[in-house]
Scaffold this motif. Structure first.
Motif, short mmCIF file in Angstrom:
data_model
loop_
_atom_site.label_atom_id
_atom_site.label_comp_id
_atom_site.label_asym_id
_atom_site.label_seq_id
_atom_site.Cartn_x
_atom_site.Cartn_y
_atom_site.Cartn_z
N ILE A 73 11.95 17.20 6.38
CA ILE A 73 11.09 16.05 6.62
C ILE A 73 11.49 14.94 5.65
CG2 ILE A 73 8.70 15.18 6.62
CD1 ILE A 73 7.81 18.08 7.15
N ALA A 74 11.67 13.73 6.17
CA ALA A 74 11.95 12.56 5.35
C ALA A 74 10.90 11.50 5.66
CB ALA A 74 13.35 12.02 5.63
N LEU A 75 10.49 10.76 4.63
CA LEU A 75 9.42 9.78 4.81
C LEU A 75 9.60 8.64 3.82
CD1 LEU A 75 6.62 8.99 6.08
CD2 LEU A 75 5.57 10.29 4.21
N SER A 76 9.34 7.41 4.29
CA SER A 76 9.40 6.25 3.41
C SER A 76 8.17 5.38 3.65
CB SER A 76 10.68 5.44 3.67
OG SER A 76 10.69 4.27 2.87
N LEU A 77 7.41 5.15 2.56
CA LEU A 77 6.21 4.31 2.60
C LEU A 77 6.27 3.31 1.46
CD1 LEU A 77 3.37 6.96 3.10
CD2 LEU A 77 4.23 5.39 4.86
N SER A 78 5.66 2.15 1.66
CA SER A 78 5.50 1.17 0.58
C SER A 78 4.02 0.93 0.35
CB SER A 78 6.19 -0.15 0.94
OG SER A 78 7.59 0.01 1.01
N GLY A 79 3.69 0.49 -0.87
CA GLY A 79 2.29 0.23 -1.22
C GLY A 79 1.65 1.30 -2.06
N TYR A 80 2.39 2.40 -2.32
CA TYR A 80 1.84 3.49 -3.13
C TYR A 80 2.10 3.17 -4.60
CZ TYR A 80 0.17 8.19 -4.14
OH TYR A 80 -0.57 9.25 -4.59
N THR A 81 1.37 2.19 -5.10
CA THR A 81 1.50 1.77 -6.49
C THR A 81 0.62 2.63 -7.40
OG1 THR A 81 -0.32 0.21 -6.23
CG2 THR A 81 1.91 -0.61 -5.74
N PRO A 82 0.80 2.54 -8.73
CA PRO A 82 -0.12 3.26 -9.62
C PRO A 82 -1.58 2.87 -9.39
CG PRO A 82 1.82 2.58 -10.83
CD PRO A 82 1.93 1.95 -9.47
N ALA A 83 -1.82 1.60 -9.06
CA ALA A 83 -3.20 1.15 -8.79
C ALA A 83 -3.74 1.84 -7.55
CB ALA A 83 -3.24 -0.36 -8.62
N PHE A 84 -2.89 1.97 -6.51
CA PHE A 84 -3.31 2.67 -5.30
C PHE A 84 -3.61 4.13 -5.61
CE2 PHE A 84 -2.41 5.40 -1.70
CZ PHE A 84 -3.08 4.78 -0.66
N SER A 85 -2.74 4.76 -6.39
CA SER A 85 -2.94 6.16 -6.75
C SER A 85 -4.25 6.36 -7.50
CB SER A 85 -1.77 6.64 -7.61
OG SER A 85 -1.95 7.98 -8.01
N LYS A 86 -4.57 5.43 -8.41
CA LYS A 86 -5.82 5.54 -9.16
C LYS A 86 -7.03 5.39 -8.23
CE LYS A 86 -8.22 3.84 -13.26
NZ LYS A 86 -9.54 3.89 -12.61
N SER A 87 -6.95 4.45 -7.30
CA SER A 87 -8.05 4.26 -6.34
C SER A 87 -8.24 5.51 -5.50
CB SER A 87 -7.77 3.04 -5.45
OG SER A 87 -7.70 1.86 -6.20
N LEU A 88 -7.14 6.12 -5.12
CA LEU A 88 -7.20 7.34 -4.33
C LEU A 88 -7.86 8.47 -5.13
CD1 LEU A 88 -6.39 8.78 -1.68
CD2 LEU A 88 -4.19 9.30 -2.75
N GLN A 89 -7.46 8.61 -6.39
CA GLN A 89 -8.04 9.64 -7.23
C GLN A 89 -9.53 9.39 -7.47
OE1 GLN A 89 -6.70 12.42 -8.13
NE2 GLN A 89 -4.65 11.97 -7.37
N ASP A 90 -9.90 8.12 -7.65
CA ASP A 90 -11.31 7.79 -7.85
C ASP A 90 -12.14 8.17 -6.63
OD1 ASP A 90 -10.77 6.83 -10.35
OD2 ASP A 90 -10.71 4.72 -9.77
N ALA A 91 -11.58 7.92 -5.44
CA ALA A 91 -12.29 8.27 -4.21
C ALA A 91 -12.49 9.78 -4.11
CB ALA A 91 -11.52 7.75 -3.00
N LEU A 92 -11.46 10.54 -4.49
CA LEU A 92 -11.56 12.00 -4.44
C LEU A 92 -12.56 12.52 -5.47
CD1 LEU A 92 -7.78 12.90 -4.00
CD2 LEU A 92 -9.57 12.96 -2.26
N LYS A 93 -12.59 11.89 -6.65
CA LYS A 93 -13.56 12.29 -7.68
C LYS A 93 -14.98 12.08 -7.18
CE LYS A 93 -10.64 11.23 -11.67
NZ LYS A 93 -10.47 10.31 -12.83
N THR A 94 -15.19 10.96 -6.48
CA THR A 94 -16.52 10.65 -5.96
C THR A 94 -16.97 11.71 -4.96
OG1 THR A 94 -16.13 8.27 -6.25
CG2 THR A 94 -17.90 8.92 -4.74
#
Length: 395
Positions: free
Chosen positions: A240-261
């Motif tokens: 499997i190969a995949l390429s995405l843009s927009g996965y910045t550290p800020a995006f990662s933090k927002s994602l983690q915050d949502a999961l924590k909630t």
């Protein structure tokens, strides 16, 4: 007189050395705090009963690790950090060594050995949102790992290695990982139907490896996974190969915050609904560049056809002919003639001579993920054009 001068000099030197050692001694509590500041970005934490410091070696005595989504920490024993040095408010560590694991629960024994990380960088500030705010390592290694149930080793691998290469200009990372010598014993499966399928497909003993390779550019948040493969003997290789843009550290933090909630909300139904809305908002930030799924056959297809055909009272060849005839009819329901023809031709060629089957999505230019979701919901027949979908076989 000389004796007294010499004595004073020795005492003064001792005092200076004592002061220097005190001034430059490592702060074990600060080290653990900064590790946890970085680890917390992934929702986990590390605790220690005590911290022992000897020169540049720090030992986290009686350490326990709590991973994201768990309520209780797992006791791992003493974690030894060697070659520890302060670096710009953070720390560098030559090597972190973890104790061997041997634990049994519910008749399942897990054993792992030679767990270590080298070239570790612990950030001074884990909230800056750049490469220097990440906990990084140069290499990570695990020796053998096994799961044993009722005296039978059901899964194991011989070793696993991963490397991270931080680019000199700090623009991103290049990474790769390999898990070697994988074995899985499926011969003890209890369910009669599943056991029959495993026997007919000759999957009682599996052996293979897993590999991953890719890169991450921090500023655009571009993740390129060029390889994520599972390669098993007498089965095949799925890559499997995949390429995405927009996965910045800020995006990662927002994602983690949502999961924590979600994890902290006692009302999981409300939490999941809120998380769903949050995820939709986060997806607005992602852009799809490309993707590919490829399967290279190593005889599993012919065995699967024979097994499935036997269930229906026909040979594998007869079942393959039936599938070739049905594919155009099924694809016609999508009302996408171009895709219908491509899929039908690929499936027909593959069933006649199983070598490889490839599904590739490569749009002319990157497509915002919400546009793909909208197309899937409102006009699914437009998806092939939106993402540049192509299907081929034996290439």
């Amino acid at each position: 007189m000389t004796f007294y001068r010499t004595t004073r000099l020795m005492l003064s030197s001792a005092a200076i050395l004592s002061f220097a050692n005190s001034a430059f001694a490592l702060d074990g509590n600060d080290l653990l705090k900064k590790i946890n500041d970085a680890y917390a970005q992934q929702g986990g934490s590390i605790a220690a009963e005590s911290i022992d410091i000897s020169g540049t070696t720090v030992t986290l005595k009686g350490a326990s690790v709590k991973a994201a989504g768990t309520t209780d920490g797992v006791k791992v024993g003493d974690i030894t950090l060697t070659g520890v040095a302060e670096a710009g408010g953070g720390y560098t560590v030559d090597q972190i060594a973890f104790p061997d694991v041997a634990t049994t629960k519910d008749d399942v024994t897990i054993a792992a050995s030679d767990l270590k990380m080298s070239g570790v960088e612990i950030p001074a500030d884990a909230t800056k949102g750049d490469l220097d705010s990440l906990l990084l390592y140069k290499t990570a290694h695990a020796g053998s790992l096994s799961f044993t149930k009722d005296g039978t080793k059901v899964f194991s691998f011989t070793d696993a290695d991963a490397t991270l290469n931080k680019r000199a200009d700090k623009s991103g990372l290049d990474f790769n990982a390999n898990v070697n010598g994988i074995t899985a014993d499926l011969s003890k499966v209890a369910d009669p139907q599943t056991k029959e399928a495993i026997n007919q497909l000759n999957l009682q003993q599996l052996s293979g490896k897993i590999a991953m390779k890719g890169s991450w550019e921090i500023a655009p948040g571009r993740i390129d996974i060029t390889e994520y493969s599972l390669d098993f003997k007498d089965v095949g290789k799925l890559n499997i190969a995949l390429s995405l843009s927009g996965y910045t550290p800020a995006f990662s933090k927002s994602l983690q915050d949502a999961l924590k909630t979600v994890r902290s909300n006692p009302n999981q139904q409300d939490a999941q609904q809120s998380a769903g809305l949050a995820m939709l908002g986060l997806l607005q930030q992602l852009t799809f560049n490309s993707a590919q799924i490829r399967f290279d056959d190593s005889s599993i297809t012919s065995r699967a056809l024979e097994f499935a055909g036997k269930q229906q009272g026909v040979s594998g060849k007869q079942l393959a002919d039936t599938l070739k005839a049905m594919t155009p009819i099924m694809m016609a329901q999508l009302n996408i003639p171009e895709l219908q023809n491509a899929v039908s031709a690929a499936v027909s060629a593959y069933l006649d001579n199983p070598k490889s089957l490839t599904v590739k999505a490569s749009p002319d230019k990157p497509v915002p993920l919400p546009m793909i979701i909208g197309a899937a919901m409102g006009a699914p027949q437009s998806i092939p054009q939106v993402i540049g979908l192509k299907v081929s076989s034996n290439d």
